[in-house]
Scaffold this motif. Structure first.
Motif, short mmCIF file in Angstrom:
data_model
loop_
_atom_site.label_atom_id
_atom_site.label_comp_id
_atom_site.label_asym_id
_atom_site.label_seq_id
_atom_site.Cartn_x
_atom_site.Cartn_y
_atom_site.Cartn_z
N TYR A 145 6.39 7.86 -12.53
CA TYR A 145 6.17 7.04 -11.42
C TYR A 145 6.19 5.62 -12.36
CZ TYR A 145 4.61 10.84 -8.85
OH TYR A 145 4.39 12.03 -8.11
N GLY A 177 4.22 0.85 -8.85
CA GLY A 177 3.56 1.01 -7.57
C GLY A 177 4.63 1.49 -6.43
N GLY A 207 6.38 6.82 -5.76
CA GLY A 207 5.28 7.66 -5.16
C GLY A 207 5.84 8.86 -4.80
N ARG A 214 -3.67 6.68 -10.58
CA ARG A 214 -3.00 6.85 -9.22
C ARG A 214 -3.86 7.77 -8.30
NH1 ARG A 214 2.40 5.04 -8.94
NH2 ARG A 214 2.01 5.30 -6.69
N ILE A 253 1.04 11.49 -3.42
CA ILE A 253 0.70 10.32 -4.37
C ILE A 253 1.30 9.09 -3.54
CG2 ILE A 253 1.24 8.92 -6.51
CD1 ILE A 253 -0.24 11.38 -6.99
N VAL A 274 0.64 -1.92 -10.77
CA VAL A 274 0.46 -0.63 -11.57
C VAL A 274 1.36 -0.25 -12.79
CG1 VAL A 274 1.36 1.08 -9.88
CG2 VAL A 274 -0.55 1.83 -11.16
N ARG A 281 3.02 6.01 -14.75
CA ARG A 281 2.44 7.10 -15.00
C ARG A 281 3.47 8.37 -15.21
NH1 ARG A 281 1.18 11.14 -10.55
NH2 ARG A 281 -0.74 12.50 -11.18
#
Length: 195
Positions: A103, A106, A109, A135, A174, A181, A184
């Motif tokens: 990811y 943001g 997802g 997250r 997610i 952000v 991840r």
């Protein structure tokens, strides 16, 4: 370690299974060494890029099909083996494959779904490792009349286990976020059953 008391499920969370240094090392290794790809999915007759990068690793011949895509495994690399060998004794489960998602921010997802593909067999054990930015992980019942909801903040170096009837009765996602952000990486270890 926390075990969630949701009906028709077995969900256990280890928030700090890896130290900060260990988690940082694994994140850096995986981000640079994994063969990341952006797959396309078909929705309502149109192709759309998945909002994340993905990779499939595992034992030879462990092919995985979901959302109309068929993934052929890359061979195991050292950082994946390190993670696999740490979690298998905790869960008392052997895994032969792992789906990785990166990811990037943001805007990336994963929509509502369950890991219930036929290759995973009945009552699959899914071991989800999180590295990088925290997250939100959301759960809701498949039964639309049931308003029960759960939210878990997946932290850097954590392990989330979903077992038992979780995939049969629950959906998870997610969600995207407009907040800034950092990247991840998520690793979901699985066992592909022989057909």
């Amino acid at each position: 370690m926390f075990e969630f008391s949701l009906p028709n499920s077995k969900i256990i969370y280890y928030p700090n299974l890896w130290s900060l240094d260990e988690a940082n090392f694994l994140f850096k290794e995986l981000k640079s060494r994994i063969k990341w790809q952006q797959y396309y999915i078909t929705l309502f007759g149109k192709n759309h890029p998945q909002p994340r990068l993905t990779a499939w690793y595992g034992d030879q011949g462990k092919i995985y099909t979901y959302s109309g895509m068929t993934l052929y495994p890359h061979g195991w690399i050292k950082p994946l083996i390190i993670v696999k060998e740490k979690i298998e004794p905790i869960i008392n489960t052997k895994f032969n494959s792992v789906l990785l998602n990166l990811y990037r921010d943001g805007k990336d997802g994963m929509g509502w779904h369950s890991d219930n593909e036929k290759e995973l067999g009945k009552k699959p054990v899914i071991a989800s490792v999180s590295l990088g930015a925290q997250r939100r992980f959301l759960l809701k019942p498949r039964d639309k009349k049931n308003n029960l909801r759960e939210e878990i903040i997946l932290s850097h170096g954590s392990l989330l286990i979903m077992a038992g009837e979780t995939q049969e009765y629950w959906l998870h996602q997610i969600p995207k976020t407009s907040k800034p952000v950092a990247p991840r990486i998520n690793l979901t270890f699985r066992f592909i059953v022989d057909n």
